[in-house]
Design an enzyme around this catalytic site. Structure first.
Site, PDB file in Angstrom:
ATOM      1  N   CYS A   1      -5.732   5.806  -2.785  1.00  0.00           N
ATOM      2  CA  CYS A   1      -6.045   5.804  -1.354  1.00  0.00           C
ATOM      3  C   CYS A   1      -7.181   6.733  -0.969  1.00  0.00           C
ATOM      4  O   CYS A   1      -7.576   6.774   0.197  1.00  0.00           O
ATOM      5  CB  CYS A   1      -4.790   6.135  -0.561  1.00  0.00           C
TER       6      CYS A   1
ATOM      7  N   HIS B   1      -5.005  11.796   6.851  1.00  0.00           N
ATOM      8  CA  HIS B   1      -4.529  10.722   5.981  1.00  0.00           C
ATOM      9  C   HIS B   1      -3.265  10.110   6.589  1.00  0.00           C
ATOM     10  O   HIS B   1      -3.150   8.897   6.669  1.00  0.00           O
ATOM     11  CB  HIS B   1      -4.263  11.269   4.581  1.00  0.00           C
TER      12      HIS B   1
ATOM     13  N   THR C   1       4.805   8.578   5.806  1.00  0.00           N
ATOM     14  CA  THR C   1       5.924   8.872   4.913  1.00  0.00           C
ATOM     15  C   THR C   1       6.374  10.313   5.161  1.00  0.00           C
ATOM     16  O   THR C   1       5.555  11.173   5.502  1.00  0.00           O
ATOM     17  CB  THR C   1       5.540   8.695   3.434  1.00  0.00           C
ATOM     18  N   PRO C   2       7.667  10.599   5.007  1.00  0.00           N
ATOM     19  CA  PRO C   2       8.142  11.953   5.304  1.00  0.00           C
ATOM     20  C   PRO C   2       7.408  13.039   4.539  1.00  0.00           C
ATOM     21  O   PRO C   2       7.006  14.060   5.113  1.00  0.00           O
ATOM     22  CB  PRO C   2       9.630  11.878   4.918  1.00  0.00           C
ATOM     23  N   ALA C   3       7.195  12.847   3.233  1.00  0.00           N
ATOM     24  CA  ALA C   3       6.581  13.901   2.423  1.00  0.00           C
ATOM     25  C   ALA C   3       5.113  14.087   2.749  1.00  0.00           C
ATOM     26  O   ALA C   3       4.636  15.205   2.970  1.00  0.00           O
ATOM     27  CB  ALA C   3       6.766  13.598   0.946  1.00  0.00           C
TER      28      ALA C   3
ATOM     29  N   GLU D   1       0.612  17.422   4.613  1.00  0.00           N
ATOM     30  CA  GLU D   1      -0.727  17.451   5.199  1.00  0.00           C
ATOM     31  C   GLU D   1      -0.755  18.300   6.471  1.00  0.00           C
ATOM     32  O   GLU D   1      -1.686  19.090   6.678  1.00  0.00           O
ATOM     33  CB  GLU D   1      -1.211  16.032   5.513  1.00  0.00           C
TER      34      GLU D   1
ATOM     35  N   LYS E   1      -3.344   5.196  11.422  1.00  0.00           N
ATOM     36  CA  LYS E   1      -2.699   4.115  10.670  1.00  0.00           C
ATOM     37  C   LYS E   1      -1.727   3.297  11.515  1.00  0.00           C
ATOM     38  O   LYS E   1      -1.346   2.193  11.129  1.00  0.00           O
ATOM     39  CB  LYS E   1      -2.030   4.691   9.423  1.00  0.00           C
TER      40      LYS E   1
ATOM     41  N   HIS F   1      -1.915   1.199   6.587  1.00  0.00           N
ATOM     42  CA  HIS F   1      -2.562   1.943   5.498  1.00  0.00           C
ATOM     43  C   HIS F   1      -3.375   0.964   4.677  1.00  0.00           C
ATOM     44  O   HIS F   1      -2.824   0.140   3.937  1.00  0.00           O
ATOM     45  CB  HIS F   1      -1.506   2.628   4.643  1.00  0.00           C
TER      46      HIS F   1
ATOM     47  N   PHE G   1      -2.698   8.783  -4.729  1.00  0.00           N
ATOM     48  CA  PHE G   1      -1.709   9.045  -5.767  1.00  0.00           C
ATOM     49  C   PHE G   1      -2.319   9.921  -6.858  1.00  0.00           C
ATOM     50  O   PHE G   1      -3.520   9.891  -7.121  1.00  0.00           O
ATOM     51  CB  PHE G   1      -1.236   7.732  -6.390  1.00  0.00           C
TER      52      PHE G   1
END
Length: 405
Positions: free
Chosen positions: A173, A301, A305-307, A312, A330, A335, A393
């Site tokens: 990404c 970004h 997502t929770p994490a 960030e 987003k 995304h 990733f």
């Protein structure tokens, strides 16, 4: 209180690189006007998943009309959803004409092509395997150049006529953010006088089911940084920019700095302390010769997502003052994977040109773990510098700083 920079050996400032043309096409529509209107109206491009043969309960940012795009005769052998979207994107905002004019002005061998993509034309590869004939791809899909991971850059090279250094960046990404850093180095090294950069990614089964297997896809429209966020919405998009060392046409914006890092903490999860993300932002600011409080807008970004969002937001809070306007777009586009960097760069450049600072669509209840920099509502302000984050990733992180001419 802002913390000191984590990297004591910061890079030196660079000479800014001129951006003379740019464009973006997403689920909001083709071209910059469609993006700007939807951002201002807070109108999402997400819709319930209607991708044929892919019945996953989720919302997607699908670009309308890609199926009906016709490639010119000289590019007919490159038929794929990815290349049809790339062709649609290249035709917006006069970009194809600007790119071809740069090729004529500088010479084809002096114009580089650097394209980011995450999955390239893997949708066609899926179909080819599903329709095998005696163990072979069917005749209409037996075009190996389409199935290669570098097919997007090859397509753009042929479409524009550029024959300079041609690179494909596939760092998930962050792919089409890192193209700016690669192009800047090519220009600085004297290997090219101009560079066509961009990114394109399209929806397919591997995208939908791959992210769903990682338990990252929400059944609802994504809501970045919301306390109740539960996953992302996938989208598709295409965008391009023209970078020139000695511009002969008006400068739209300057690439002032870039920062890259690879923390390699985990295959799909960010470093829990955001070390790689913070390193990328710090290096981008250092190369731009700017302090954190000079940034007027930060395009996060922010995948929902929770994490990702927690990490960030923590890195941003450690580096930037509370008055920063930072947001994720987003909720408008989904995304867009390998195209996220260029699409959200276009949004940052629109903020520089028009003073529209997007909020965070679909989000209503702020996560108390996130700092005051995260904004849900749109705002208007005359800003001189904007930043864009794109994190992929494997800890492939990239931050870009842009300045108004």
């Amino acid at each position: 209180m802002m913390l000191p920079l984590a990297n004591p050996s910061r890079p030196a400032p660079i000479a800014p690189v001129a951006i003379t043309a740019f464009t973006a096409t997403t689920a909001l529509g083709p071209g910059l006007h469609a993006q700007y209107q939807a951002l201002g109206q807070r109108r999402t491009g997400l819709r319930p998943n209607d991708l044929p043969g892919r019945p996953l309960e989720c919302w997607i940012g699908r670009v309308e009309g890609v199926e009906g795009v016709e490639l010119p005769a000289e590019l007919d052998g490159w038929q794929s959803r990815n290349h049809r979207l790339a062709w649609l994107g290249l035709q917006q905002d006069g970009f194809l004409e600007a790119a071809r004019a740069a090729v004529a002005r500088h010479g084809a061998a002096r114009v580089a092509v650097v394209i980011g993509t995450s999955t390239s034309s893997i949708g066609e590869t899926e179909d080819a395997y599903a329709r095998q004939e005696d163990g072979h791809f069917p005749a209409d899909l037996a075009r190996l150049h389409v199935h290669r991971p570098d097919s997007a850059s090859g397509f753009v090279r042929l479409a524009t006529g550029a024959t300079g250094p041609t690179l494909t960046v596939a760092t998930a990404c962050s792919s089409s953010a890192k193209v700016f850093a690669h192009a800047a180095r090519l220009l600085q090294a004297g290997l090219a006088d101009a560079a066509i950069v961009g990114g394109v990614d399209t929806l397919c089964g591997s995208v939908l089911y791959g992210f769903n297997a990682l338990q990252l896809v929400s059944a609802n429209p994504c809501r970045p940084f919301d306390a109740a966020r539960d996953g992302l919405s996938l989208g598709e998009g295409a965008g391009f920019a023209l970078l020139e060392r000695e511009p002969a046409t008006p400068v739209r914006a300057w690439l002032a700095g870039y920062g890259e890092s690879s923390d390699a903490y985990h295959m799909s999860s960010p470093h829990p302390e955001g070390l790689g993300a913070r390193r990328a932002m710090e290096d981008a600011l250092a190369r731009a010769g700017l302090s954190a409080d000079a940034i007027g807008y930060l395009s996060l970004h922010g995948t929902s997502t929770p994490a990702n969002d927690t990490v960030e937001a923590g890195a941003v809070a450690a580096l930037f003052p509370a008055g920063l306007h930072a947001s994720s777009t987003k909720g408008w586009t989904g995304h867009t994977l390998g195209a996220a960097g260029i699409v959200e760069t276009a949004f940052a450049l629109l903020a520089l040109e028009h003073g529209l600072l997007p909020g965070t669509l679909n989000s209503h209840v702020p996560d108390p773990a996130c700092g005051p920099q995260i904004r849900f509502e749109n705002a208007r302000a005359d800003i001189a510098h904007a930043m864009n984050n794109a994190f992929g990733f494997g800890g492939n992180n990239c931050s870009l700083v842009f300045s108004r001419p």
